[in-house]
Design a protein around this motif. Sequence first.
Motif, mmCIF file in Angstrom:
data_model
loop_
_atom_site.group_PDB
_atom_site.id
_atom_site.type_symbol
_atom_site.label_atom_id
_atom_site.label_comp_id
_atom_site.label_asym_id
_atom_site.label_seq_id
_atom_site.Cartn_x
_atom_site.Cartn_y
_atom_site.Cartn_z
ATOM 1 N N ASP A 67 0.883 -1.164 0.000
ATOM 2 C CA ASP A 67 0.000 0.000 0.000
ATOM 3 C C ASP A 67 0.926 1.220 0.000
ATOM 4 N N LYS A 68 1.029 1.880 -1.150
ATOM 5 C CA LYS A 68 1.992 2.971 -1.326
ATOM 6 C C LYS A 68 1.355 4.338 -1.099
ATOM 7 N N ASP A 69 2.084 5.199 -0.456
ATOM 8 C CA ASP A 69 1.678 6.597 -0.307
ATOM 9 C C ASP A 69 1.864 7.259 -1.670
ATOM 10 N N PRO A 70 0.789 7.802 -2.278
ATOM 11 C CA PRO A 70 0.914 8.380 -3.613
ATOM 12 C C PRO A 70 1.859 9.581 -3.660
ATOM 13 N N ALA A 71 1.986 10.305 -2.585
ATOM 14 C CA ALA A 71 2.840 11.501 -2.572
ATOM 15 C C ALA A 71 4.319 11.141 -2.478
#
Length: 186
Positions: A67-71
């Motif tokens: 689950d990646k942080d888009p920023a």
Amino acid sequence: MLHNSTPRVVAILLAASLLFAYCKKGDEGPAGPAGPAGPAGPAGPAGAAGTANVIYSNWLDLDFLPDKDPATGDTLGYFVDITASKLTADILTKGDMKVFVNVGTPTQPQIYALPYWDPWFGIIIDAAYHTQKITLYSNIEADSYTEGGVKRQQYRYVLVPGGTQARMAIDWSDYNKVKAALNIPD
């Protein structure tokens, strides 16, 4: 002769009725011993299996995704979606849902209910339920894997549709009790 005995009969009947009318019932005595048991009746028909409405999956092999942080692109955790086509809105609002993880093997199971928390290694695995889908979320890659030819870290869900409120109390944190109460095979 009959006329002479009539007053006597009337007097005896009157005396007897007065005697019974003015008698008081005493205290009841102790119950007597039970009589002998009679012969057993014929056996009734077998009841329905306890899994009539319970829905459960096979033990599933799952691969968690990051689950990646888009920023920033940083990994925040790991998730996997399980398709559960029989998980309806009715079950979500009136039934019960549970996911179990077997951190052991199929022949030597060590099964825990989610949410799972391991304080020694800081592992957390949790479940969220949606119509036709269950999402597992973890702070590690909690994938199923094979070690020495043996499956490990498999998952199973159990769905219990609502029917009769408070029909049975189940200790959902103990997989063996859930399995026994709902008649779920290994």
